[in-house]
Write a protein that holds these residues in place. Structure first.
Motif, PDB file in Angstrom:
ATOM      1  N   HIS A 266       0.856  -1.196   0.000  1.00 20.17           N
ATOM      2  CA  HIS A 266       0.000   0.000   0.000  1.00 20.17           C
ATOM      3  C   HIS A 266       0.892   1.247   0.000  1.00 20.17           C
TER       4      HIS A 266
ATOM      5  N   HIS B  19       1.331   5.208  -1.803  1.00 13.53           N
ATOM      6  CA  HIS B  19       0.635   6.284  -2.535  1.00 13.53           C
ATOM      7  C   HIS B  19       1.544   7.146  -3.386  1.00 13.53           C
TER       8      HIS B  19
ATOM      9  N   HIS C 155      -5.397   7.249  -4.205  1.00 13.21           N
ATOM     10  CA  HIS C 155      -6.802   7.367  -3.801  1.00 13.21           C
ATOM     11  C   HIS C 155      -7.694   7.629  -5.008  1.00 13.21           C
TER      12      HIS C 155
ATOM     13  N   GLU D 290      -6.608   2.738  -4.208  1.00 15.65           N
ATOM     14  CA  GLU D 290      -7.265   2.675  -2.902  1.00 15.65           C
ATOM     15  C   GLU D 290      -8.599   3.390  -3.057  1.00 15.65           C
TER      16      GLU D 290
ATOM     17  N   ASP E  54       1.367   2.182   3.894  1.00 17.21           N
ATOM     18  CA  ASP E  54       0.578   3.391   3.599  1.00 17.21           C
ATOM     19  C   ASP E  54       1.498   4.588   3.352  1.00 17.21           C
TER      20      ASP E  54
ATOM     21  N   HIS F 226       3.164   7.741   1.933  1.00 15.59           N
ATOM     22  CA  HIS F 226       2.708   8.834   1.072  1.00 15.59           C
ATOM     23  C   HIS F 226       3.903   9.585   0.473  1.00 15.59           C
TER      24      HIS F 226
HETATM   25 ZN   LIG Z   1      -3.720   4.745   1.930  1.00 11.35          ZN
END
Ligand SMILES: [Zn+2]
Ligand SMILES: [Zn+2]
Length: 258
Positions: free
Chosen positions: A6, A8, A39, A96, A241, A243
């Motif tokens: 995951h 981004h 996203h 996501e 996650d 970023h």
């Molecule tokens: Zn995320």
């Protein structure tokens, strides 16, 4: 096999150069596989899903109005280009998806328009109110009953798993991020979710973003939930996650051992 499931692209352009910064970071962290995504609110095709959120709160309207969504085609051009390159580790491509039950018809249509290696369904809002923003205390947590929010959150999660739109469920206990805890025991809920995840063959994330992005003491999914998921033989996906490239693989080695 170390996977960061995951990651981004949110804070940079959809370009080969930007992706390579994540690939280099993954190599440096000793990872074998990266799952890159963004996203759904980055892409124009999903914009109708956010209308209800904008109407529900001026804080949310202000936040979404700052975004400048681009067409999904830009992302898929990048994916095609990257798939032709020889890379030092395996890279998979997905999205996501901000899930709400009422978005199902639109999701079915838009998600089918292009191929993906994986699709993550995540709950970021409860009936049009975001629970994970700095303003969420004012619009949600300090207004509604915490137990009711937990019940609704896991009800939406069951619906999301049963939709069969996703291969993976994002940060499944992220509702804890600001420290609002329910007064009831969640084991029966966790068991229902675990059974559904097994039946619908979806990965459940062990996502470390809760730890280093929101400073929660748990390293990822709470140990009670994780134990139940394992008992039901649910597949677990390790995820940072990230970023920014610097966060790729963060705490992945630690949670992979659990
Ligand atoms: Zn995320
Ligand atoms: Zn998320």
């Amino acid at each position: 096999m170390l996977i960061d499931g995951h990651i981004h692209l949110e804070n940079g352009p959809l370009s080969e150069e930007y992706v390579m910064r994540f690939v280099d970071a993954g190599v440096k962290m000793g990872l074998d596989e990266l799952h890159i995504l963004d996203h759904t609110h980055r892409f124009i095709e999903f914009s109708p899903m956010y209308e209800g959120l904008k109407k529900a709160s001026s804080y949310q309207k202000e936040w979404f109005d700052k975004k400048h969504p681009e067409p999904l085609a830009n992302y898929h051009r990048l994916i095609e280009k990257m798939k032709q390159k020889e890379l030092p580790l395996r890279v998979k491509w997905g999205l996501e998806v901000c899930y709400a039950p009422e978005s199902k018809p639109l999701l079915k249509k838009v998600l089918n328009a292009y191929p993906y290696d994986f699709l993550i369904g995540s709950i970021h809002s409860i009936d049009n109110l975001l629970y994970d923003m700095p303003f969420s205390k004012v619009i949600l947590w300090d207004v509604y009953d915490t137990d009711a929010l937990y019940r609704r959150y896991y009800e939406i999660m069951e619906d999301m798993i049963a939709s069969d739109l996703f291969t993976q469920i994002g940060h499944p206990d992220q509702l804890k991020l600001f420290g609002y805890e329910p007064s009831y025991d969640l084991s029966a809920t966790y068991e229902r979710i675990a059974r559904a995840a097994f039946d619908h063959n979806v990965y459940m994330e062990n996502n470390t973003g809760i730890h280093y992005r929101y400073h929660h003491s748990d390293m990822g999914t709470n140990s009670q939930f994780l134990a139940i998921l394992k008992q039901y033989k649910v597949k677990i996906m390790t995820a940072s996650d990230a970023h920014v490239p610097e966060h790729v693989g963060k705490f992945i080695r630690e949670i992979a051992q659990l």
